[in-house]
Enzyme design. Structure first.
Site, short mmCIF file in Angstrom:
data_model
loop_
_atom_site.label_atom_id
_atom_site.label_comp_id
_atom_site.label_asym_id
_atom_site.label_seq_id
_atom_site.Cartn_x
_atom_site.Cartn_y
_atom_site.Cartn_z
N ASN A 9 0.86 -1.18 0.00
CA ASN A 9 0.00 0.00 0.00
C ASN A 9 0.90 1.23 0.00
O ASN A 9 1.51 1.56 1.02
CB ASN A 9 -0.90 -0.04 1.26
CG ASN A 9 -1.76 1.21 1.39
OD1 ASN A 9 -1.85 2.01 0.47
ND2 ASN A 9 -2.39 1.36 2.54
N TRP A 10 0.95 1.89 -1.15
CA TRP A 10 1.87 3.04 -1.28
C TRP A 10 1.25 4.34 -0.76
O TRP A 10 1.91 5.39 -0.78
CB TRP A 10 2.30 3.20 -2.75
CG TRP A 10 3.20 2.09 -3.22
CD1 TRP A 10 3.72 1.07 -2.45
CD2 TRP A 10 3.72 1.89 -4.54
NE1 TRP A 10 4.51 0.25 -3.22
CE2 TRP A 10 4.53 0.73 -4.51
CE3 TRP A 10 3.58 2.57 -5.76
CZ2 TRP A 10 5.18 0.24 -5.65
CZ3 TRP A 10 4.23 2.09 -6.88
CH2 TRP A 10 5.03 0.94 -6.82
N LYS A 11 0.01 4.29 -0.35
CA LYS A 11 -0.67 5.45 0.24
C LYS A 11 -0.48 6.71 -0.63
O LYS A 11 -0.39 6.60 -1.83
CB LYS A 11 -0.18 5.67 1.67
CG LYS A 11 -0.23 4.40 2.51
CD LYS A 11 -0.09 4.65 3.96
CE LYS A 11 -0.03 3.31 4.69
NZ LYS A 11 -0.18 3.42 6.12
N HIS A 96 -9.77 0.77 4.85
CA HIS A 96 -8.47 0.97 5.52
C HIS A 96 -8.69 1.89 6.73
O HIS A 96 -9.50 2.81 6.68
CB HIS A 96 -7.47 1.59 4.53
CG HIS A 96 -6.07 1.57 5.07
ND1 HIS A 96 -5.62 2.50 5.99
CD2 HIS A 96 -5.03 0.73 4.85
CE1 HIS A 96 -4.36 2.21 6.29
NE2 HIS A 96 -3.98 1.15 5.62
N GLU A 98 -7.12 4.29 7.84
CA GLU A 98 -6.95 5.72 7.56
C GLU A 98 -8.22 6.31 6.94
O GLU A 98 -8.55 7.47 7.14
CB GLU A 98 -5.71 5.94 6.68
CG GLU A 98 -4.44 5.75 7.49
CD GLU A 98 -3.23 5.24 6.73
OE1 GLU A 98 -3.20 5.32 5.49
OE2 GLU A 98 -2.30 4.74 7.40
N GLU A 168 -5.62 -5.52 10.31
CA GLU A 168 -4.62 -4.49 10.55
C GLU A 168 -4.92 -3.77 11.86
O GLU A 168 -5.72 -2.82 11.89
CB GLU A 168 -4.65 -3.46 9.41
CG GLU A 168 -4.33 -4.03 8.05
CD GLU A 168 -3.75 -2.97 7.15
OE1 GLU A 168 -2.60 -3.12 6.74
OE2 GLU A 168 -4.45 -1.98 6.87
N GLY A 174 2.09 1.89 10.74
CA GLY A 174 3.00 3.02 10.61
C GLY A 174 3.67 3.41 11.92
O GLY A 174 4.28 4.47 12.01
N SER A 213 3.14 -2.58 10.23
CA SER A 213 4.60 -2.59 10.40
C SER A 213 5.25 -3.92 10.03
O SER A 213 6.18 -4.37 10.70
CB SER A 213 4.99 -2.16 11.82
OG SER A 213 4.53 -0.84 12.07
N GLY A 234 2.75 -1.36 4.29
CA GLY A 234 2.78 0.06 3.98
C GLY A 234 4.21 0.54 3.77
O GLY A 234 4.78 0.38 2.69
N GLY A 235 4.80 1.09 4.82
CA GLY A 235 6.14 1.69 4.74
C GLY A 235 7.18 0.84 4.03
O GLY A 235 7.90 1.33 3.16
C1 PEP Z 1 -0.96 -0.11 5.94
O1 PEP Z 1 -1.02 1.06 5.69
O2 PEP Z 1 -1.85 -0.86 5.53
C2 PEP Z 1 0.17 -0.59 6.72
C3 PEP Z 1 0.12 -1.80 7.19
O3 PEP Z 1 1.22 0.27 6.94
P1 PEP Z 1 2.63 -0.05 7.66
O4 PEP Z 1 3.15 -1.33 7.08
O5 PEP Z 1 3.50 1.12 7.35
O6 PEP Z 1 2.35 -0.20 9.12
#
Ligand code: PEP
Length: 258
Positions: A9-11, A96, A98, A168, A174, A213, A234-235
């Site tokens: 997920n590049w957000k 999600h 967010e 999640e 994050g 994470s 994500g990251g």
């Molecule tokens: C996400 O945004 O779905 C996510 C899991 O982010 P991260 O891996 O950065 O925690």
């Protein structure tokens, strides 16, 4: 045997230039991969054309990070299922945290988006998970139940044949705080148990990802758990080296399962 999946997920990240380089590195890095795992990228909408150009005819699929209801209309700033399909998307993220927290998407809207995605032939990746306060108050199962049952009520359990679930925990997204493999496994098993009450076969076959994470150095432990079918990342998906290392972990588990 369920197939493993790794999704990035590049957000709201990236520029034309670095998205191009990242997608190209992922294309090259996955060339020798087998079809034993599914790899999916969720770029920003404005980068979908770029991604389609680079990843067409590769093992990597892509999807949208969001969608709105209907095919078109006066909904300034929104994007529809058919628009995503037009750019080769096979998947779309729905619910999600967010979107739930920052953009106040409620259970009803998320269920409607899930149903809409399927109507247009997109595979929804339904994200569910509790906040830290909810976990501390022992409300994890209650929250997960509400988030799943609201979708089942509107879309029906059969719809989950064509969907992916991503557990999640909001406190792990994050933050660098990952759920331990045991903590994640416990919730994944609960999700399957809940689905099994509606349809045992769907509960057994649906792909349930863990997100929060996930990194190259914790993926192996998470992916070894019996009810964890891969990760939503994500990251660590914004750097080809770490994303490919996570994919390799999934590939190893897939190879070990034959
Ligand atoms: C996400 O945004 O779905 C996510 C899991 O982010 P991260 O891996 O950065 O925690």
């Amino acid at each position: 045997m369920r197939k493993k999946m790794v999704a990035g997920n590049w957000k709201m990240c990236g520029s034309r230039c670095n998205v191009d380089a990242l997608a190209d590195a992922i294309k090259k890095g996955t060339k020798s991969f087998s079809t034993k795992i599914d790899i999916v990228i969720f770029p920003s909408f404005v980068h979908l054309q770029l991604i389609e150009n680079i990843l067409v005819d590769t093992l990597v699929s892509w999807g949208g990070q969001n969608l709105y209801l209907g095919a078109q209309g006066a909904f300034t700033g929104e994007i529809s299922g058919p628009m995503l399909v037009d750019y080769g998307c096979q998947y779309v993220l729905v619910g999600h945290s967010e979107r739930r927290i920052i953009f106040h998407e409620d259970l009803k809207l998320i269920a409607a988006k899930f149903k809409t995605a399927l109507e247009y032939g997109l595979k929804p990746v339904l994200c569910i998970g509790e906040t830290l306060a909810e976990r501390e108050q022992q409300k994890t199962e209650k929250v997960i139940t509400e988030q799943l049952e609201s979708v089942i009520e509107l879309a029906g359990i059969d719809a989950f044949r064509h969907a992916v679930i991503a557990y999640e925990p909001v406190w792990a997204i994050g933050t660098g705080l990952t759920a331990t493999p045991e903590q994640a496994q416990e919730v994944h098993a609960f999700i399957r148990k809940l689905l099994a009450k509606h349809h045992p076969d769907i509960a057994n076959t649906i792909c349930i990802l863990y997100g929060g994470s996930v990194k190259a150095d914790n993926a192996a432990g998470l992916f070894a758990m019996p009810d964890i079918d891969g990760g939503l990342v994500g990251g660590a998906s914004l750097e080809a080296k770490s994303f490919l290392a996570i994919c390799e972990n999934a590939l190893e588990k897939a190879a070990g399962s034959v």
